[in-house]
Scaffold this active site. Structure first.
Site, PDB file in Angstrom:
ATOM      1  N   ASP B 380     -22.982 -49.413 -83.993  1.00  0.00           N
ATOM      2  CA  ASP B 380     -22.816 -47.962 -83.921  1.00  0.00           C
ATOM      3  C   ASP B 380     -21.438 -47.614 -83.348  1.00  0.00           C
ATOM      4  O   ASP B 380     -21.068 -48.112 -82.283  1.00  0.00           O
ATOM      5  CB  ASP B 380     -23.916 -47.429 -83.001  1.00  0.00           C
ATOM      6  CG  ASP B 380     -24.002 -45.915 -83.020  1.00  0.00           C
ATOM      7  OD1 ASP B 380     -24.527 -45.370 -83.995  1.00  0.00           O
ATOM      8  OD2 ASP B 380     -23.530 -45.283 -82.045  1.00  0.00           O
ATOM      9  N   GLU B 409     -20.183 -49.337 -88.266  1.00  0.00           N
ATOM     10  CA  GLU B 409     -20.446 -47.943 -88.581  1.00  0.00           C
ATOM     11  C   GLU B 409     -19.310 -47.103 -88.002  1.00  0.00           C
ATOM     12  O   GLU B 409     -19.457 -46.426 -86.999  1.00  0.00           O
ATOM     13  CB  GLU B 409     -21.786 -47.479 -88.007  1.00  0.00           C
ATOM     14  CG  GLU B 409     -22.189 -46.086 -88.473  1.00  0.00           C
ATOM     15  CD  GLU B 409     -22.166 -45.016 -87.382  1.00  0.00           C
ATOM     16  OE1 GLU B 409     -22.528 -43.882 -87.696  1.00  0.00           O
ATOM     17  OE2 GLU B 409     -21.787 -45.302 -86.226  1.00  0.00           O
ATOM     18  N   LYS B 521     -33.690 -38.221 -86.251  1.00  0.00           N
ATOM     19  CA  LYS B 521     -33.091 -38.732 -85.018  1.00  0.00           C
ATOM     20  C   LYS B 521     -33.815 -38.183 -83.793  1.00  0.00           C
ATOM     21  O   LYS B 521     -33.823 -38.807 -82.735  1.00  0.00           O
ATOM     22  CB  LYS B 521     -31.611 -38.314 -84.937  1.00  0.00           C
ATOM     23  CG  LYS B 521     -30.719 -39.084 -85.887  1.00  0.00           C
ATOM     24  CD  LYS B 521     -29.233 -38.878 -85.571  1.00  0.00           C
ATOM     25  CE  LYS B 521     -28.758 -37.504 -86.008  1.00  0.00           C
ATOM     26  NZ  LYS B 521     -27.288 -37.340 -85.838  1.00  0.00           N
TER      27      LYS B 521
END
Lengths: 649, 649
Positions: B380, B409, B521
């Protein structure tokens, strides 16, 4: 194993100029800006600062200059070198906590947030900088820190936007978190002539005014004022050494020479001497030195031809047989390109076990002529001699004589042309001679000026040479000569002509070849030096324009301009530093008048976009008022195939 | 000082692949050809030969492969690595006197010249080679030398064109004149999945079939056969760790969470544990390992999310306060992008004096999960963590576990995306999501596959993510989902989807944002896993086509094809080694039917140009007979927006 520099969060890569990872220096001349740039970035969103450290050879301390962010993580600094010596530079960058904090603070204040904690954080950053500051700065920084803590918003804004504070904090940056690009890179800064020169090629043996006579250095000396009036600053002679008699070529490259044939000056060496001797018919060493001095008074330098090859009767063959390849029949291997044979030319064998001896002797040839006053060498076919040799000899010669200029006469494959430039040649012959259409010319000049070639390959544009009479000159005659002259002289800061032949616009080729018939390479010519020609008049004008307009003294500042006619090429050249802006429009067709709309790249040339501007044609003297980007030109090649406009605003 | 290697006349530069001068290895996968190339040239006109020495890690000896001349002094050799280990290679080249002599000899013979001296010269070259040959070869070479001397022209031609002779002479080349490129360069050859992978992103907590229930690993295990039927080989979970309670965000990113809100999985850590713990509602470590094993049986790997950041109640904050930045008010510095604040996320301070301790702990998180059976990590926001850290940690992890794959990412600036790939990330998210028009897509795929990125940046194309719902999906609905799916799955060998949301074609954004409303999320979802959708059907078909057609298993083999309609994009992909050739035509407009003439790049795809060929649409099953370059397509997005033709010839 953890990396040693784990706290350095900034990355510096792709530093430019950097020729083959710094193995070779970038090239520049005095006063010419060098853009030092790099990709610089870090993780996250913190602010970055970057600097260049610069030192000229001989300086004791590094000077630090701030780099500026351009876009896409590219940063740059424009260095203007003031001395013709090697410069060194090194790039560094760091996360700038002060700048990060300041930017955030101002945004928060603008958003109406309360910032007491932020001010305390800022005070801490400044105090920390004070910790590593020198005495006087330390006290100032501590004072600032105290002021900021608990300051009103207005007072805080005033303090943090003070440039002095920023500078003082920067001076105290943390070494542990500063990234230094590991390589110190070099810039070889040369005298102005390395980048701006105007060459006239002349066979001294054809300098005699009296027909039938062998020209001498004394004859050439008499021609110098004429060459100076035409505006040339460099006069280049083919080899001036004794010419081989064994296997000598006759007129028009005939296999056997007649008794009166003088031979090719490139077949160097006979019983009369070799590369350090002067052909007795040209005069004495004293005559030569007198000529060099006389030229100097007219701001002209004499350029010598260096052709590292031997006629079969060159003294080297007997004295240093180990430098040649011997055939089983006891003869020396001549040059060949099978099935063709060049029996009058013996190449050196650069794979000789005595290569050190050969290299030293060849270097001594340069040194010999430098001692006689020569500082410019045109090197014949350098691509047929060992590249390792050039890589050694050019820096070796320039170590004691940094002013020396080497022009590479290589017409060969692109990678080899590039290589010769990288390893030391100051200037290079180019493919200009074979670039004819607008598209070809634009692509080529873009390759030369907008790629990394720009920092190592300095072009010299030659419309003709004793070896090359391009078909466009043959067919296009006088008009084509003027067009190609103007292109060469305005596209490239260095250009040259194979002189008298060009002035008189000779156009007859050897049948089936792109070469002059009755070539001066094999015979002595006599020219009527005083006759008026239109081409000579144009040479004189363009060379004067080049001297008076600094925009033409750089090759790198070209801005191509769109036109509505493929036969009309247009480009701007600006020397922003002293406001000299030119706009050149050339009709590439020697036969027909062409008109076009041309789109002036106003912004790139620094011309205001909101007002009319005057364009003053330096060739014709005419003046026009132009406005906006698109304007009209019409060019008749029989009158004047080009405008060279000085833009006045 | 003379150069030490004065007799080496060949230059080798610009060796490729070479990432930042060899500082980083080039990337490859087993069985994928790597083109090793270099600019190689020498002075003069002599023939050159060149080789690559290659060694796989663990091999004891170097293997030598001849390079082939391509053009413009470029030479190459295609290496097909057979093992997933580091490979090393080094380029060498030399003036080939034998080849030079042979070429000249044959030309002279063709021109009818007498060649007795030349044959003697050749015999000498061969004898000299014999001098440094080993016993058996020495005798053979001496025999050849004797035969050539005095041979008839016909006999000579026969001998010199014998391949065996050439090889034998080459083996005896002279070290003193052979140029060796100084750097040994590395190729990091990985398992096939590093270059070809198909990802499905899924929130395990939404895997429960019963509404209102928190999904578990056991629930996910039940979904695996379904995911396998759809053709995915990688299932990626957002973080599976305990979620912070302090400053937890509510639904739709609300500043305060309600009691029942589960929080964002990326707000990692609470009193229940941190990066090495599992959220108790998902199950136990045993459940997790059972899931990983069950997936493996279906050829699916589980990919974990690694987000190096902490919720305020993460155990690290108390245990390692030195890894965070503390504010003067005694709180930890949260993430911010002034004036915005992200109080639920605490970044690590990579400038901590205890950076070694931090790095080691972060590495141990990877090691911990590798030990639990995980070999793929989606990282991430790697660009907000120290780049130096990644440069260290990825090779450090792969030292013991070379099979591990890291997906970056990073949606950030180009230079940083490139850097992350260079320093070790196996695959990278890309700008695909924002490349919409044919021109944008063509430029982007060209940049990825035709520049030096090709050897370090492996793209993974994602039409959507939990963070990104691009407007073209919102507006274009189901048809747009299919178009973007087919583009991703055929342009890039690796691609992924944020799963259920894509299957069902959800398109409602948060007002004013390019993000899904009621985002998973921040809440638990329940999906009707069995409902038919047209998008899921297309996912299943294209994934099957990708498995069955090796041409789609490489990103580098794309050949863009001209079309007569800007809404129709066309490209070929061929796996020449096993004759698998595809031609893809896609209508980029989700609303209207478009037709176009498309120009098949026949030669580049290896399709014969002189005969008709069959194209078999793998999506629809239709077959057409095509001929020549230009052919016709018409694509109705409401039926099938693309052809994926298998070309049969």
């Amino acid at each position: 194993m953890l990396a040693a520099d784990g706290k350095k969060r900034v990355v510096i890569i792709d530093v430019s100029p950097q020729i083959e990872n710094g193995r070779y220096p970038a090239k520049a001349v005095i006063g010419e800006p060098v853009t030092i740039s790099a990709n610089i970035f870090g993780d996250g969103h913190d602010e970055i600062s970057a600097s260049v450290l610069v030192k000229a050879k001989g300086d004791r301390v590094w000077k630090e200059f701030p780099m500026h962010f351009i876009n896409n993580d590219r940063w740059e600094f424009k260095l203007v070198p003031e001395k013709a010596v090697f410069y060194q530079f090194q790039v560094l960058a760091w996360i700038d906590h002060f700048a990060t904090w300041k930017k955030g603070l101002l945004k928060k204040i603008a958003a109406g947030q309360d910032v007491p904690i932020e001010l305390e954080i800022g005070a801490n950053i400044i105090s920390e900088a004070a910790g590593s500051a020198k005495a006087k700065e330390k006290i100032t920084l501590q004072k600032w820190a105290a002021q900021i803590k608990g300051a009103s918003t207005e007072a805080a804004v005033e303090i943090v936007t003070d440039q002095q504070l920023e500078l003082a904090v920067c001076n105290c940056r943390d070494k542990e978190t500063t990234t230094v690009f590991p390589q110190i890179l070099n810039i070889d800064v040369e005298r102005k002539k390395a980048g701006f020169s105007t060459w006239y090629e002349l066979f001294p043996r054809s300098a005699a005014t009296e027909p039938g006579k062998h020209g001498t250095f004394k004859d050439v000396e008499k021609l110098l004022p004429r060459i100076s009036r035409m505006g040339f600053d460099t006069v280049y002679f083919p080899p001036i050494h004794p010419i081989g008699e064994d296997k000598r070529k006759g007129r028009n490259n005939a296999l056997t020479a007649k008794a009166e044939d003088p031979g090719s000056p490139w077949a160097i060496g006979s019983k009369l001497g070799g590369h350090k001797s002067i052909h007795p018919d040209l005069g004495t060493t004293k005559d030569f030195q007198s000529l060099v001095k006389a030229a100097k008074k007219l701001d002209i330098e004499i350029a010598m031809d260096i052709a590292f090859q031997c006629a079969p009767d060159h003294p080297y063959v007997k004295k240093h047989p180990q430098w040649f390849k011997w055939r089983p029949d006891g003869t020396v291997q001549y040059a060949e390109n099978p099935p063709k044979k060049y029996e009058d030319i013996l190449p050196f064998n650069f794979e000789t076990d005595d290569w050190q001896g050969l290299w030293q002797e060849l270097k001594s040839i340069f040194d010999f002529w430098i001692e006689k006053g020569i500082n410019i060498f045109r090197v014949d076919n350098p691509h047929t001699k060992s590249l390792a040799f050039w890589e050694w000899v050019i820096p070796a010669v320039r170590k004691d004589n940094p002013q020396v200029i080497f022009l590479a006469e290589a017409f060969t494959r692109p990678r080899i042309m590039e290589r010769l430039a990288k390893i030391g040649f100051t200037q290079s012959y180019t493919y200009f001679t074979w670039r004819e259409s607008k598209k070809e010319l634009e692509e080529y000049i873009t390759e030369l000026t907008q790629t990394d070639k720009r920092y190592y390959f300095r072009p010299s544009f030659w419309p003709n040479t004793p070896d090359i009479l391009p078909p466009h000159l043959t067919h296009g005659g006088e008009n084509a000569h003027i067009i190609r002259l103007l292109l060469a002289a305005t596209l490239s800061a260095s250009y040259g002509l194979y002189g008298p032949v060009y002035e008189y616009g000779l156009t007859t080729p050897m049948p089936g070849k792109e070469e002059y018939i009755d070539n001066e390479k094999y015979e002595i010519k006599h020219w009527n030096w005083e006759e008026y020609t239109r081409i000579r008049e144009m040479i004189t004008r363009i060379n004067r324009i080049r001297k008076e307009n600094t925009a033409l003294q750089s090759t790198w500042n070209i801005e191509l301009a769109e036109t509505t006619n493929d036969q009309v090429m247009c480009y701007g050249k600006a020397d922003i530093s002293n406001g000299n802006t030119l706009l050149i429009a050339i009709n590439l067709d020697p036969y027909n008048t062409h008109s076009a709309m041309v789109r002036v790249p106003l912004e790139k040339l620094g011309i205001p976009t909101d007002a009319p501007y005057m364009v003053h044609d330096l060739l014709s003297g005419d003046k026009y008022q132009w406005q906006g980007e698109w304007n009209y030109v019409a060019l008749n090649p029989h009158e004047m195939p080009a405008h060279i406009f000085k833009v006045e605003y």
